[in-house]
Design a protein around this motif. Structure first.
Motif, PDB file in Angstrom:
ATOM      1  N   LEU A 213       0.870  -1.188   0.000  1.00 40.98           N
ATOM      2  CA  LEU A 213       0.000   0.000   0.000  1.00 40.98           C
ATOM      3  C   LEU A 213       0.897   1.225   0.000  1.00 40.98           C
ATOM      4  N   ASP A 214       0.839   2.011  -1.073  1.00 39.74           N
ATOM      5  CA  ASP A 214       1.792   3.109  -1.286  1.00 39.74           C
ATOM      6  C   ASP A 214       1.048   4.414  -1.578  1.00 39.74           C
ATOM      7  N   HIS A 215       1.351   5.462  -0.790  1.00 41.08           N
ATOM      8  CA  HIS A 215       0.769   6.781  -1.071  1.00 41.08           C
ATOM      9  C   HIS A 215       1.824   7.753  -1.590  1.00 41.08           C
ATOM     10  N   LEU A 216       3.061   7.258  -1.795  1.00 45.67           N
ATOM     11  CA  LEU A 216       4.140   8.110  -2.320  1.00 45.67           C
ATOM     12  C   LEU A 216       4.845   7.396  -3.472  1.00 45.67           C
ATOM     13  N   PRO A 217       4.102   7.061  -4.530  1.00 48.14           N
ATOM     14  CA  PRO A 217       4.707   6.232  -5.587  1.00 48.14           C
ATOM     15  C   PRO A 217       5.837   6.910  -6.342  1.00 48.14           C
ATOM     16  N   GLU A 218       5.847   8.251  -6.385  1.00 50.32           N
ATOM     17  CA  GLU A 218       6.971   8.920  -7.071  1.00 50.32           C
ATOM     18  C   GLU A 218       8.291   8.562  -6.382  1.00 50.32           C
ATOM     19  N   THR A 219       8.220   8.384  -5.065  1.00 52.70           N
ATOM     20  CA  THR A 219       9.418   8.047  -4.286  1.00 52.70           C
ATOM     21  C   THR A 219       9.643   6.539  -4.220  1.00 52.70           C
ATOM     22  N   TYR A 220       8.579   5.768  -4.146  1.00 51.63           N
ATOM     23  CA  TYR A 220       8.732   4.369  -3.749  1.00 51.63           C
ATOM     24  C   TYR A 220       8.313   3.318  -4.769  1.00 51.63           C
ATOM     25  N   SER A 221       7.847   3.700  -5.970  1.00 49.57           N
ATOM     26  CA  SER A 221       7.378   2.653  -6.884  1.00 49.57           C
ATOM     27  C   SER A 221       8.502   1.673  -7.239  1.00 49.57           C
ATOM     28  N   GLU A 222       9.730   2.202  -7.371  1.00 51.71           N
ATOM     29  CA  GLU A 222      10.852   1.311  -7.704  1.00 51.71           C
ATOM     30  C   GLU A 222      11.107   0.333  -6.556  1.00 51.71           C
ATOM     31  N   LEU A 223      11.103   0.864  -5.325  1.00 44.01           N
ATOM     32  CA  LEU A 223      11.293  -0.006  -4.153  1.00 44.01           C
ATOM     33  C   LEU A 223      10.174  -1.049  -4.074  1.00 44.01           C
ATOM     34  N   ASP A 224       8.942  -0.602  -4.348  1.00 44.95           N
ATOM     35  CA  ASP A 224       7.800  -1.526  -4.269  1.00 44.95           C
ATOM     36  C   ASP A 224       8.025  -2.746  -5.154  1.00 44.95           C
ATOM     37  N   VAL A 225       8.463  -2.492  -6.378  1.00 48.80           N
ATOM     38  CA  VAL A 225       8.682  -3.598  -7.316  1.00 48.80           C
ATOM     39  C   VAL A 225       9.805  -4.506  -6.797  1.00 48.80           C
ATOM     40  N   GLU A 226      10.832  -3.889  -6.233  1.00 50.42           N
ATOM     41  CA  GLU A 226      11.965  -4.669  -5.703  1.00 50.42           C
ATOM     42  C   GLU A 226      11.551  -5.610  -4.579  1.00 50.42           C
ATOM     43  N   VAL A 227      10.641  -5.136  -3.707  1.00 48.23           N
ATOM     44  CA  VAL A 227      10.336  -5.928  -2.499  1.00 48.23           C
ATOM     45  C   VAL A 227       9.090  -6.796  -2.673  1.00 48.23           C
ATOM     46  N   ALA A 228       8.366  -6.632  -3.789  1.00 49.58           N
ATOM     47  CA  ALA A 228       7.125  -7.394  -3.973  1.00 49.58           C
ATOM     48  C   ALA A 228       7.417  -8.878  -4.221  1.00 49.58           C
ATOM     49  N   ALA A 229       6.489  -9.699  -3.757  1.00 46.28           N
ATOM     50  CA  ALA A 229       6.559 -11.129  -4.050  1.00 46.28           C
ATOM     51  C   ALA A 229       6.122 -11.375  -5.494  1.00 46.28           C
ATOM     52  N   PHE A 230       6.457 -12.538  -6.031  1.00 45.09           N
ATOM     53  CA  PHE A 230       5.940 -12.927  -7.345  1.00 45.09           C
ATOM     54  C   PHE A 230       4.414 -12.889  -7.285  1.00 45.09           C
ATOM     55  N   ASN A 231       3.785 -12.281  -8.272  1.00 38.81           N
ATOM     56  CA  ASN A 231       2.307 -12.173  -8.312  1.00 38.81           C
ATOM     57  C   ASN A 231       1.730 -11.226  -7.263  1.00 38.81           C
ATOM     58  N   GLY A 232       2.583 -10.370  -6.685  1.00 37.69           N
ATOM     59  CA  GLY A 232       2.118  -9.453  -5.656  1.00 37.69           C
ATOM     60  C   GLY A 232       1.188  -8.371  -6.208  1.00 37.69           C
ATOM     61  N   ASP A 233       0.515  -7.687  -5.288  1.00 40.70           N
ATOM     62  CA  ASP A 233      -0.399  -6.588  -5.643  1.00 40.70           C
ATOM     63  C   ASP A 233       0.148  -5.293  -5.060  1.00 40.70           C
ATOM     64  N   VAL A 234       0.243  -4.266  -5.891  1.00 45.80           N
ATOM     65  CA  VAL A 234       0.708  -2.954  -5.430  1.00 45.80           C
ATOM     66  C   VAL A 234      -0.448  -1.975  -5.630  1.00 45.80           C
ATOM     67  N   VAL A 235      -0.844  -1.286  -4.559  1.00 44.93           N
ATOM     68  CA  VAL A 235      -1.953  -0.326  -4.660  1.00 44.93           C
ATOM     69  C   VAL A 235      -1.414   1.075  -4.432  1.00 44.93           C
ATOM     70  N   PHE A 236      -1.577   1.943  -5.431  1.00 40.68           N
ATOM     71  CA  PHE A 236      -1.188   3.352  -5.302  1.00 40.68           C
ATOM     72  C   PHE A 236      -2.438   4.164  -4.972  1.00 40.68           C
ATOM     73  N   ILE A 237      -2.413   4.864  -3.835  1.00 40.74           N
ATOM     74  CA  ILE A 237      -3.592   5.676  -3.466  1.00 40.74           C
ATOM     75  C   ILE A 237      -3.336   7.164  -3.679  1.00 40.74           C
ATOM     76  N   ALA A 238      -2.145   7.530  -4.116  1.00 41.53           N
ATOM     77  CA  ALA A 238      -1.860   8.941  -4.411  1.00 41.53           C
ATOM     78  C   ALA A 238      -0.766   8.973  -5.466  1.00 41.53           C
ATOM     79  N   GLY A 239      -0.363  10.188  -5.850  1.00 40.70           N
ATOM     80  CA  GLY A 239       0.690  10.333  -6.859  1.00 40.70           C
ATOM     81  C   GLY A 239       0.126  10.904  -8.140  1.00 40.70           C
ATOM     82  N   GLU A 240       0.851  11.842  -8.694  1.00 40.83           N
ATOM     83  CA  GLU A 240       0.394  12.524  -9.917  1.00 40.83           C
ATOM     84  C   GLU A 240       1.051  11.970 -11.162  1.00 40.83           C
ATOM     85  N   THR A 241       2.318  11.526 -11.050  1.00 41.44           N
ATOM     86  CA  THR A 241       3.072  11.119 -12.244  1.00 41.44           C
ATOM     87  C   THR A 241       3.748   9.772 -12.001  1.00 41.44           C
TER      88      THR A 241
END
Ligand code: NAP
Length: 323
Positions: A213-241
């Motif tokens: 669960l990420d509300h700062l994807p501009e900062t953390y989307s890369e980290l999210d992908v790095e730490v996600a499990a295979f078939n994981g779900d990433v939910v962005f609740i904020a972020g403009e770009t």
């Protein structure tokens, strides 16, 4: 009645405590005598940049007592304790920093006797957001690991508690001053988000996050992908770009990326009703299976201070405003 309104968008100082007409409930609406409202970043964002009809009463969520019911309302009576959210958006943009508000019944739920008005107002918007993100979008299940950014924030602290009560393993981040509180809410691991080795630390703590669960994807989307499990779900609740710099890794892990908004609920009939989610949140709070933390309470006259604080300060849970 008293209400906190603004005539033009801008800094918190545009908020003014005014005397205005008490609204009448329309069909399938109730009039609520407000006992507490809470402040959310979206209130400050809308105030700063618009849009919306002016003058506008600020505030997204409330808890109080039904003072009158409109035609077609059968589930609520005068005197019922209730809480609601979604009052900042679309055709339901009546606001909640006031002594009274009219609320469509599908944005409302009964507030259990054991849950205070402040708790009801505090949990409403952030609780529905956390519920929809973790359960509806990501399908979080027991035993899975949920990595939640900002575990002391409004959404984050309820998400941590919700994940814990589901039997999932919450891993989260917060400044060290909030670590004790976030652990009490059920976080298995709390990491300082300023540490240089955050990616490695999250990966080690979560051993592959099933849900993020990420509300700062501009900062953390890369980290999210790095730490996600295979078939994981990433939910962005904020972020403009929002972008995924490591899209190849995301593809290789076959991640599901979800985008969600609480500012479209009033205009998209196909989205889930707020009322049933609030009802379940209220029952979890009453059963002590979920906790909502109130950092502090302001009066309506201090609304500008509350709006400023929700953007600029580090908050432990929520700021509540009382008429
Ligand atoms: N899409 C939707 O439906 C929806 C619904 C609700 C909220 N939102 C959005 O989601 C965001 C969060 O809402 P909220 O009510 O939880 O806000 P909040 O109460 O202000 O919480 C923000 C959290 O982010 C943390 N944070 C700040 N900077 C950080 C960084 N660089 N790295 C990691 N964490 C950091 C904060 O910690 P410190 O303050 O201690 O630094 C705090 O824990 C807002 O942008 C809001 O508008 C979207």
């Amino acid at each position: 009645m008293k209400a906190v309104q603004y005539q033009k968008s801008g800094d918190p100082d545009v908020l003014t405590l005014v005397e205005t007409e008490r609204p009448d409930p329309a069909r399938e609406e109730v009039l609520v005598e407000i006992r507490a409202a809470s402040v959310n970043p979206v209130d400050a964002k809308i105030r700063q940049s618009g849009p919306g009809r002016l003058p506008k009463t600020t505030g997204s969520d409330l808890a109080g007592v039904v003072a009158a019911v409109g035609d077609g309302v059968s589930d609520y009576d005068v005197g019922d304790r209730v809480f609601a959210t979604g009052l900042h958006t679309g055709r339901f943009s009546g606001g909640s920093f006031a002594e009274f508000a009219t609320v469509p019944t599908d944005l409302l739920a009964p507030l259990p006797d054991d849950v205070s008005f402040k708790e009801g107002a505090a949990v409403a918007l952030v609780g529905v957001t956390a519920w929809r993100a973790l359960l509806h979008h990501a399908g979080l299940e027991p035993v899975e690991t949920a990595f939640i950014h900002g575990g002391n924030g409004g959404v984050g602290h309820v998400a941590v508690g919700l994940a814990d009560t589901l039997g999932s393993t919450p891993v989260t981040t917060a400044r060290p001053s909030h670590h004790e509180m976030v652990s009490e809410l059920g976080a298995e691991t709390v990491l300082d988000y300023t540490r240089d080795d955050l990616t490695e630390a999250v990966r080690e703590a979560s051993t592959g996050a099933d849900v993020i669960l990420d509300h700062l994807p501009e900062t953390y989307s890369e980290l999210d992908v790095e730490v996600a499990a295979f078939n994981g779900d990433v939910v962005f609740i904020a972020g403009e770009t929002t972008s995924l710099p490591n899209a190849a890794m995301a593809r290789s892990k076959e991640l599901d990326v979800h985008l969600m908004s609480m500012s479209n609920l009033a205009t998209h009939a196909e989205l889930p009703n707020i009322g049933p989610i609030l009802d379940r949140l209220g029952r979890l709070l009453a059963a002590d299976r979920l906790d909502v933390r109130i950092d502090r309470t302001h009066s309506l006259a201090e609304a500008a201070e509350a709006h400023r604080a929700v953007i600029e300060e580090s908050i432990a849970g929520k700021i509540v405003v009382v008429p």
